[in-house]
Design a protein around this motif. Structure first.
Motif, PDB file in Angstrom:
ATOM      1  N   LEU A  29     -40.111  12.223 -45.477  1.00 24.47           N
ATOM      2  CA  LEU A  29     -38.790  12.277 -46.089  1.00 24.47           C
ATOM      3  C   LEU A  29     -37.864  13.262 -45.381  1.00 24.47           C
ATOM      4  CD1 LEU A  29     -36.862  11.415 -48.369  1.00 24.47           C
ATOM      5  CD2 LEU A  29     -37.838  13.271 -49.759  1.00 24.47           C
ATOM      6  N   ILE A  30     -38.299  14.509 -45.271  1.00 20.11           N
ATOM      7  CA  ILE A  30     -37.412  15.503 -44.657  1.00 20.11           C
ATOM      8  C   ILE A  30     -37.861  15.947 -43.269  1.00 20.11           C
ATOM      9  CG2 ILE A  30     -36.460  16.299 -46.845  1.00 20.11           C
ATOM     10  CD1 ILE A  30     -38.301  18.714 -46.715  1.00 20.11           C
ATOM     11  N   GLY A  31     -39.065  15.624 -42.887  1.00 17.94           N
ATOM     12  CA  GLY A  31     -39.523  15.951 -41.538  1.00 17.94           C
ATOM     13  C   GLY A  31     -38.596  15.440 -40.450  1.00 17.94           C
ATOM     14  N   GLU A  80     -31.387  15.887 -54.484  1.00 21.55           N
ATOM     15  CA  GLU A  80     -32.436  16.512 -55.313  1.00 21.55           C
ATOM     16  C   GLU A  80     -33.829  16.208 -54.756  1.00 21.55           C
ATOM     17  OE1 GLU A  80     -32.328  18.464 -58.039  1.00 21.55           O
ATOM     18  OE2 GLU A  80     -30.149  18.487 -58.253  1.00 21.55           O
ATOM     19  N   LYS A  81     -34.031  14.966 -54.349  1.00 21.63           N
ATOM     20  CA  LYS A  81     -35.347  14.538 -53.849  1.00 21.63           C
ATOM     21  C   LYS A  81     -35.747  15.331 -52.601  1.00 21.63           C
ATOM     22  CE  LYS A  81     -37.569  10.186 -52.529  1.00 21.63           C
ATOM     23  NZ  LYS A  81     -37.336   8.745 -52.381  1.00 21.63           N
ATOM     24  N   GLU A  82     -34.809  15.489 -51.681  1.00 24.25           N
ATOM     25  CA  GLU A  82     -35.091  16.231 -50.441  1.00 24.25           C
ATOM     26  C   GLU A  82     -35.314  17.712 -50.726  1.00 24.25           C
ATOM     27  OE1 GLU A  82     -33.189  12.440 -49.480  1.00 24.25           O
ATOM     28  OE2 GLU A  82     -32.592  14.034 -50.853  1.00 24.25           O
ATOM     29  N   ALA A  83     -34.496  18.277 -51.603  1.00 24.25           N
ATOM     30  CA  ALA A  83     -34.662  19.691 -51.959  1.00 24.25           C
ATOM     31  C   ALA A  83     -36.019  19.920 -52.621  1.00 24.25           C
ATOM     32  CB  ALA A  83     -33.533  20.146 -52.879  1.00 24.25           C
ATOM     33  N   GLN A  84     -36.416  18.997 -53.503  1.00 24.50           N
ATOM     34  CA  GLN A  84     -37.711  19.143 -54.171  1.00 24.50           C
ATOM     35  C   GLN A  84     -38.859  19.020 -53.185  1.00 24.50           C
ATOM     36  OE1 GLN A  84     -38.249  20.150 -57.437  1.00 24.50           O
ATOM     37  NE2 GLN A  84     -40.243  20.478 -56.488  1.00 24.50           N
ATOM     38  N   ARG A  85     -38.740  18.107 -52.220  1.00 21.62           N
ATOM     39  CA  ARG A  85     -39.806  17.973 -51.213  1.00 21.62           C
ATOM     40  C   ARG A  85     -39.929  19.254 -50.410  1.00 21.62           C
ATOM     41  NH1 ARG A  85     -41.955  13.496 -48.486  1.00 21.62           N
ATOM     42  NH2 ARG A  85     -41.673  12.542 -50.527  1.00 21.62           N
ATOM     43  N   TRP A  86     -38.796  19.841 -50.026  1.00 22.53           N
ATOM     44  CA  TRP A  86     -38.800  21.103 -49.281  1.00 22.53           C
ATOM     45  C   TRP A  86     -39.523  22.171 -50.099  1.00 22.53           C
ATOM     46  CZ3 TRP A  86     -36.778  26.065 -49.732  1.00 22.53           C
ATOM     47  CH2 TRP A  86     -36.700  26.807 -48.549  1.00 22.53           C
ATOM     48  N   LEU A  87     -39.214  22.236 -51.381  1.00 21.43           N
ATOM     49  CA  LEU A  87     -39.875  23.212 -52.259  1.00 21.43           C
ATOM     50  C   LEU A  87     -41.368  22.927 -52.384  1.00 21.43           C
ATOM     51  CD1 LEU A  87     -37.211  23.618 -55.072  1.00 21.43           C
ATOM     52  CD2 LEU A  87     -37.983  25.403 -53.478  1.00 21.43           C
ATOM     53  N   ASP A  88     -41.739  21.668 -52.498  1.00 19.42           N
ATOM     54  CA  ASP A  88     -43.161  21.319 -52.592  1.00 19.42           C
ATOM     55  C   ASP A  88     -43.927  21.791 -51.355  1.00 19.42           C
ATOM     56  OD1 ASP A  88     -42.623  20.088 -55.037  1.00 19.42           O
ATOM     57  OD2 ASP A  88     -42.659  18.054 -54.200  1.00 19.42           O
ATOM     58  N   LEU A  89     -43.351  21.537 -50.183  1.00 24.29           N
ATOM     59  CA  LEU A  89     -44.004  21.946 -48.938  1.00 24.29           C
ATOM     60  C   LEU A  89     -44.025  23.466 -48.812  1.00 24.29           C
ATOM     61  CD1 LEU A  89     -42.599  19.267 -46.469  1.00 24.29           C
ATOM     62  CD2 LEU A  89     -44.746  19.221 -47.763  1.00 24.29           C
ATOM     63  N   MET A  90     -42.936  24.101 -49.221  1.00 23.87           N
ATOM     64  CA  MET A  90     -42.878  25.562 -49.168  1.00 23.87           C
ATOM     65  C   MET A  90     -43.928  26.172 -50.100  1.00 23.87           C
ATOM     66  SD  MET A  90     -41.462  28.021 -47.522  1.00 23.87           S
ATOM     67  CE  MET A  90     -40.067  27.272 -46.723  1.00 23.87           C
ATOM     68  N   ALA A 114     -32.175  28.790 -52.672  1.00 20.43           N
ATOM     69  CA  ALA A 114     -31.781  28.263 -51.356  1.00 20.43           C
ATOM     70  C   ALA A 114     -31.815  26.735 -51.347  1.00 20.43           C
ATOM     71  CB  ALA A 114     -32.693  28.820 -50.269  1.00 20.43           C
ATOM     72  N   ALA A 115     -32.862  26.153 -51.898  1.00 22.11           N
ATOM     73  CA  ALA A 115     -32.971  24.685 -51.926  1.00 22.11           C
ATOM     74  C   ALA A 115     -31.810  24.101 -52.728  1.00 22.11           C
ATOM     75  CB  ALA A 115     -34.308  24.265 -52.522  1.00 22.11           C
ATOM     76  N   GLY A 116     -31.483  24.707 -53.844  1.00 22.04           N
ATOM     77  CA  GLY A 116     -30.378  24.218 -54.652  1.00 22.04           C
ATOM     78  C   GLY A 116     -29.038  24.302 -53.937  1.00 22.04           C
ATOM     79  N   MET A 117     -28.848  25.359 -53.158  1.00 21.31           N
ATOM     80  CA  MET A 117     -27.582  25.536 -52.421  1.00 21.31           C
ATOM     81  C   MET A 117     -27.409  24.490 -51.309  1.00 21.31           C
ATOM     82  SD  MET A 117     -27.142  29.684 -51.913  1.00 21.31           S
ATOM     83  CE  MET A 117     -27.473  29.411 -50.203  1.00 21.31           C
ATOM     84  N   MET A 118     -28.497  23.938 -50.813  1.00 21.25           N
ATOM     85  CA  MET A 118     -28.411  22.991 -49.699  1.00 21.25           C
ATOM     86  C   MET A 118     -28.066  21.584 -50.143  1.00 21.25           C
ATOM     87  SD  MET A 118     -28.871  24.927 -47.195  1.00 21.25           S
ATOM     88  CE  MET A 118     -28.480  26.417 -48.087  1.00 21.25           C
ATOM     89  N   ILE A 119     -28.171  21.298 -51.443  1.00 20.54           N
ATOM     90  CA  ILE A 119     -27.893  19.946 -51.933  1.00 20.54           C
ATOM     91  C   ILE A 119     -26.424  19.612 -51.679  1.00 20.54           C
ATOM     92  CG2 ILE A 119     -27.771  18.482 -53.980  1.00 20.54           C
ATOM     93  CD1 ILE A 119     -30.227  20.043 -55.030  1.00 20.54           C
ATOM     94  N   ASN A 120     -26.225  18.476 -50.975  1.00 21.02           N
ATOM     95  CA  ASN A 120     -24.872  18.043 -50.641  1.00 21.02           C
ATOM     96  C   ASN A 120     -24.657  16.548 -50.908  1.00 21.02           C
ATOM     97  OD1 ASN A 120     -26.141  16.740 -48.480  1.00 21.02           O
ATOM     98  ND2 ASN A 120     -25.610  18.333 -47.025  1.00 21.02           N
ATOM     99  N   GLN A 121     -25.599  15.921 -51.586  1.00 23.03           N
ATOM    100  CA  GLN A 121     -25.534  14.491 -51.904  1.00 23.03           C
ATOM    101  C   GLN A 121     -25.941  14.279 -53.355  1.00 23.03           C
ATOM    102  OE1 GLN A 121     -24.923  11.960 -49.376  1.00 23.03           O
ATOM    103  NE2 GLN A 121     -24.289  13.787 -48.268  1.00 23.03           N
ATOM    104  N   GLU A 122     -25.476  13.183 -53.934  1.00 22.78           N
ATOM    105  CA  GLU A 122     -25.886  12.810 -55.295  1.00 22.78           C
ATOM    106  C   GLU A 122     -27.358  12.477 -55.313  1.00 22.78           C
ATOM    107  OE1 GLU A 122     -24.104  12.657 -58.226  1.00 22.78           O
ATOM    108  OE2 GLU A 122     -22.519  13.667 -57.132  1.00 22.78           O
TER     109      GLU A 122
END
Length: 122
Positions: A29-31, A80-90, A114-122
């Motif tokens: 997803l985010i890789g 949200e999905k990408e931010a959550q994946r980043w958090l899961d991996l972190m 930080a993950a929340g601040m990066m969200i820029n899409q619905e």
């Protein structure tokens, strides 16, 4: 004493960031958002940023200037999905280092913000 020193300094940050990037390289997803031709550079930049943020060396600022995190991440569609994946991996990466509950909570709080601040899409 800074949190950087409390948790073991460069060795701890190097370990957990390396684990994060090992997971990221395999993530579907985010890789792909990460520079495929500069994994090592990207890993260094994250480690430098986190070390500086937590009271370690100022390498990030010396090499990159102001973090401008939101601006640097704007070219990527982050929801949200990408931010959550980043958090899961972190979170998985943080599991690879020994931290007290308080140390992990402090780092985790920062990661969530930080993950929340990066969200820029619905």
């Amino acid at each position: 004493m800074s949190l950087y020193e409390e948790v073991g300094g460069e060795e701890t940050f190097r370990t957990f960031v390396a684990h994060f990037y090992a997971l990221m390289r395999e993530d579907d997803l985010i890789g792909p958002m990460y520079p495929q031709d500069d994994w090592e550079g990207s890993e260094d930049r994250l480690r430098w940023f986190l070390e500086q943020y937590w009271g370690g060396p100022k390498t990030y600022g010396e090499q990159r200037g102001h973090p401008r995190l939101r601006m640097r991440h704007m070219p990527f569609a982050i929801g949200e999905k990408e931010a959550q994946r980043w958090l899961d991996l972190m979170s998985q990466a943080l599991d690879q280092v020994e931290l007290t509950e308080e140390q992990r909570a402090a780092i985790w709080d920062h990661m969530q913000r930080a993950a929340g601040m990066m969200i820029n899409q619905e």
